[in-house]
Write an enzyme that holds these catalytic residues in place. Structure first.
Site, PDB file in Angstrom:
ATOM      1  N   LYS A 188      -0.546   4.723   4.598  1.00 21.50           N
ATOM      2  CA  LYS A 188      -1.403   3.748   5.283  1.00 21.50           C
ATOM      3  C   LYS A 188      -0.806   3.411   6.646  1.00 21.50           C
ATOM      4  CE  LYS A 188      -3.936  -0.561   4.823  1.00 21.50           C
ATOM      5  NZ  LYS A 188      -5.192   0.019   5.306  1.00 21.50           N
ATOM      6  N   HIS A 201       0.845  -1.201   0.000  1.00 24.06           N
ATOM      7  CA  HIS A 201       0.000   0.000   0.000  1.00 24.06           C
ATOM      8  C   HIS A 201       0.882   1.253   0.000  1.00 24.06           C
ATOM      9  CE1 HIS A 201      -3.282  -2.704   1.318  1.00 24.06           C
ATOM     10  NE2 HIS A 201      -4.088  -1.779   0.815  1.00 24.06           N
TER      11      HIS A 201
HETATM   12  P1  NAD Z   1      -7.128   9.302   4.795  1.00 23.37           P
HETATM   13  O1  NAD Z   1      -6.060   9.406   5.836  1.00 23.37           O
HETATM   14  O2  NAD Z   1      -6.888   9.875   3.445  1.00 23.37           O
HETATM   15  O3  NAD Z   1      -8.493   9.940   5.351  1.00 23.37           O
HETATM   16  C1  NAD Z   1      -8.947   9.759   6.643  1.00 23.37           C
HETATM   17  C2  NAD Z   1     -10.092  10.713   6.895  1.00 23.37           C
HETATM   18  O4  NAD Z   1     -10.611  10.465   8.212  1.00 23.37           O
HETATM   19  C3  NAD Z   1      -9.743  12.202   6.869  1.00 23.37           C
HETATM   20  O5  NAD Z   1     -10.831  12.911   6.255  1.00 23.37           O
HETATM   21  C4  NAD Z   1      -9.679  12.596   8.356  1.00 23.37           C
HETATM   22  O6  NAD Z   1     -10.033  13.971   8.576  1.00 23.37           O
HETATM   23  C5  NAD Z   1     -10.749  11.692   8.914  1.00 23.37           C
HETATM   24  N1  NAD Z   1     -10.594  11.402  10.355  1.00 23.37           N
HETATM   25  C6  NAD Z   1      -9.484  11.005  11.021  1.00 23.37           C
HETATM   26  N2  NAD Z   1      -9.734  10.865  12.325  1.00 23.37           N
HETATM   27  C7  NAD Z   1     -11.047  11.178  12.490  1.00 23.37           C
HETATM   28  C8  NAD Z   1     -11.911  11.246  13.597  1.00 23.37           C
HETATM   29  N3  NAD Z   1     -11.455  10.960  14.826  1.00 23.37           N
HETATM   30  N4  NAD Z   1     -13.199  11.603  13.397  1.00 23.37           N
HETATM   31  C9  NAD Z   1     -13.668  11.892  12.152  1.00 23.37           C
HETATM   32  N5  NAD Z   1     -12.884  11.869  11.046  1.00 23.37           N
HETATM   33  C10 NAD Z   1     -11.596  11.508  11.225  1.00 23.37           C
HETATM   34  O7  NAD Z   1      -7.450   7.730   4.693  1.00 23.37           O
HETATM   35  P2  NAD Z   1      -8.124   6.916   3.486  1.00 23.37           P
HETATM   36  O8  NAD Z   1      -7.072   6.413   2.566  1.00 23.37           O
HETATM   37  O9  NAD Z   1      -9.272   7.694   2.942  1.00 23.37           O
HETATM   38  O10 NAD Z   1      -8.665   5.639   4.286  1.00 23.37           O
HETATM   39  C11 NAD Z   1      -9.589   5.790   5.345  1.00 23.37           C
HETATM   40  C12 NAD Z   1      -9.833   4.419   5.990  1.00 23.37           C
HETATM   41  O11 NAD Z   1     -10.461   3.555   5.034  1.00 23.37           O
HETATM   42  C13 NAD Z   1      -8.563   3.693   6.445  1.00 23.37           C
HETATM   43  O12 NAD Z   1      -8.861   2.959   7.621  1.00 23.37           O
HETATM   44  C14 NAD Z   1      -8.284   2.733   5.284  1.00 23.37           C
HETATM   45  O13 NAD Z   1      -7.530   1.600   5.674  1.00 23.37           O
HETATM   46  C15 NAD Z   1      -9.697   2.357   4.923  1.00 23.37           C
HETATM   47  N6  NAD Z   1      -9.929   1.838   3.564  1.00 23.37           N
HETATM   48  C16 NAD Z   1     -10.855   0.846   3.462  1.00 23.37           C
HETATM   49  C17 NAD Z   1     -11.198   0.333   2.227  1.00 23.37           C
HETATM   50  C18 NAD Z   1     -12.292  -0.719   2.136  1.00 23.37           C
HETATM   51  O14 NAD Z   1     -12.705  -1.117   1.015  1.00 23.37           O
HETATM   52  N7  NAD Z   1     -12.820  -1.177   3.287  1.00 23.37           N
HETATM   53  C19 NAD Z   1     -10.602   0.851   1.065  1.00 23.37           C
HETATM   54  C20 NAD Z   1      -9.649   1.874   1.192  1.00 23.37           C
HETATM   55  C21 NAD Z   1      -9.331   2.375   2.457  1.00 23.37           C
END
Ligand code: NAD
Length: 238
Positions: free
Chosen positions: A153, A149
């Site tokens: 991440k 990744h």
């Molecule tokens: P990112 O770091 O780009 O975004 C995270 C977001 O969460 C930001 O908008 C941040 O402001 C917000 N955030 C952080 N702490 C917070 C809190 N306490 N309250 C509210 N908002 C909060 O991350 P990303 O790449 O968008 O990934 C987000 C999550 O999704 C990660 O856990 C990642 O592993 C997961 N993910 C899951 C899948 C899936 O298919 N299940 C796919 C991709 C990513």
């Protein structure tokens, strides 16, 4: 036919997944984003017609039908509590959550419809089935799961790698994990079965985050109005 759009709250809206969700939801007339929630107080209160809220302002968000959460583990508890309090559905793709948070999801599923999944892509759902079949058919072979990744991440192994590992265990294998963090890789999962003098390799490569966002929006459409319970992505495929 009911043409009223499903009202969505996007939690983690400024993130990579949050931005993909907002862009794709805007193209779908059956969905209406009524609140975008970000960690810190937003600099702009309304962006392209969507009201933005800080995580600390969650209690004051307008009425919605389903929340979609792609944030960080510490973000899950408050949005789960809000959905349980308001009696509305939750789709969460946040990975790296604790056993206590899994228990909280199970407990909330007694009151609301929810789905939590490490991966919302169709290809990975198929890969998980192939891994289980290979593990069954290749007893005693080594099983290794290598995931790659982007450098931002935080959790490792990835939630998807752990889900694939569960499939391998179901098939009788004992998987080992390796994680690479490099550049801007969206997500690659490589599962290798090694015997004496031969190897079987299964791989999934995500080239766009849209596959996860589309899957999560589909799950939200399917979850709206459903009976309380904890659903799996495969329960919502129809
Ligand atoms: P990112 O770091 O780009 O975004 C995270 C977001 O969460 C930001 O908008 C941040 O402001 C917000 N955030 C952080 N702490 C917070 C809190 N306490 N309250 C509210 N908002 C909060 O991350 P990303 O790449 O968008 O990934 C987000 C999550 O999704 C990660 O856990 C990642 O592993 C997961 N993910 C899951 C899948 C899936 O298919 N299940 C796919 C991709 C990513």
């Amino acid at each position: 036919m009911n043409n009223t759009p499903i009202r969505l709250l996007i939690h983690g809206a400024s993130g990579r997944m949050g931005q993909a969700l907002l862009r794709l939801a805007a193209e779908d007339a059956s969905l209406q984003v009524v609140a975008a929630v970000v960690r810190k107080p937003p600099t702009q209160r309304v962006v392209e017609g969507i009201p933005y809220f800080a995580a600390s302002e969650l209690a004051g968000v307008p009425a919605f039908d389903v929340a979609i959460d792609f944030s960080l583990p510490e973000g899950l508890d408050p949005v789960l509590a809000l959905c349980a309090e308001r009696g509305v559905g939750l789709v969460s793709g946040t990975t790296g959550i604790s056993d206590a948070q899994q228990a909280a999801l199970n407990s909330a599923a007694g009151r609301i419809a929810l789905v939590w999944a490490t991966n919302f892509s169709l290809g990975v759902a198929v890969l998980a089935e192939l891994v289980e079949r290979a593990a069954q058919a290749l007893p005693g072979w080594d099983c290794d799961i290598v995931e790659s990744h982007h450098v931002h991440k935080k959790d490792a192994p990835s939630g998807t790698a752990l889900t694939l590992g569960e499939s391998a265990v179901q098939g009788g294998a004992a998987p080992r994990y390796a994680s690479l963090r490099a550049g801007d890789i969206i997500g690659e999962h490589f599962v290798q079965f090694t015997g004496l003098g031969e190897r079987v390799e299964l791989v999934h490569r995500a080239t766009s985050r849209d596959i996860f966002a589309r899957g999560a929006l589909h799950a939200a459409r399917q979850l709206a109005g459903r009976a309380a319970g904890r659903y799996r992505v495969r329960d919502l495929l129809g």
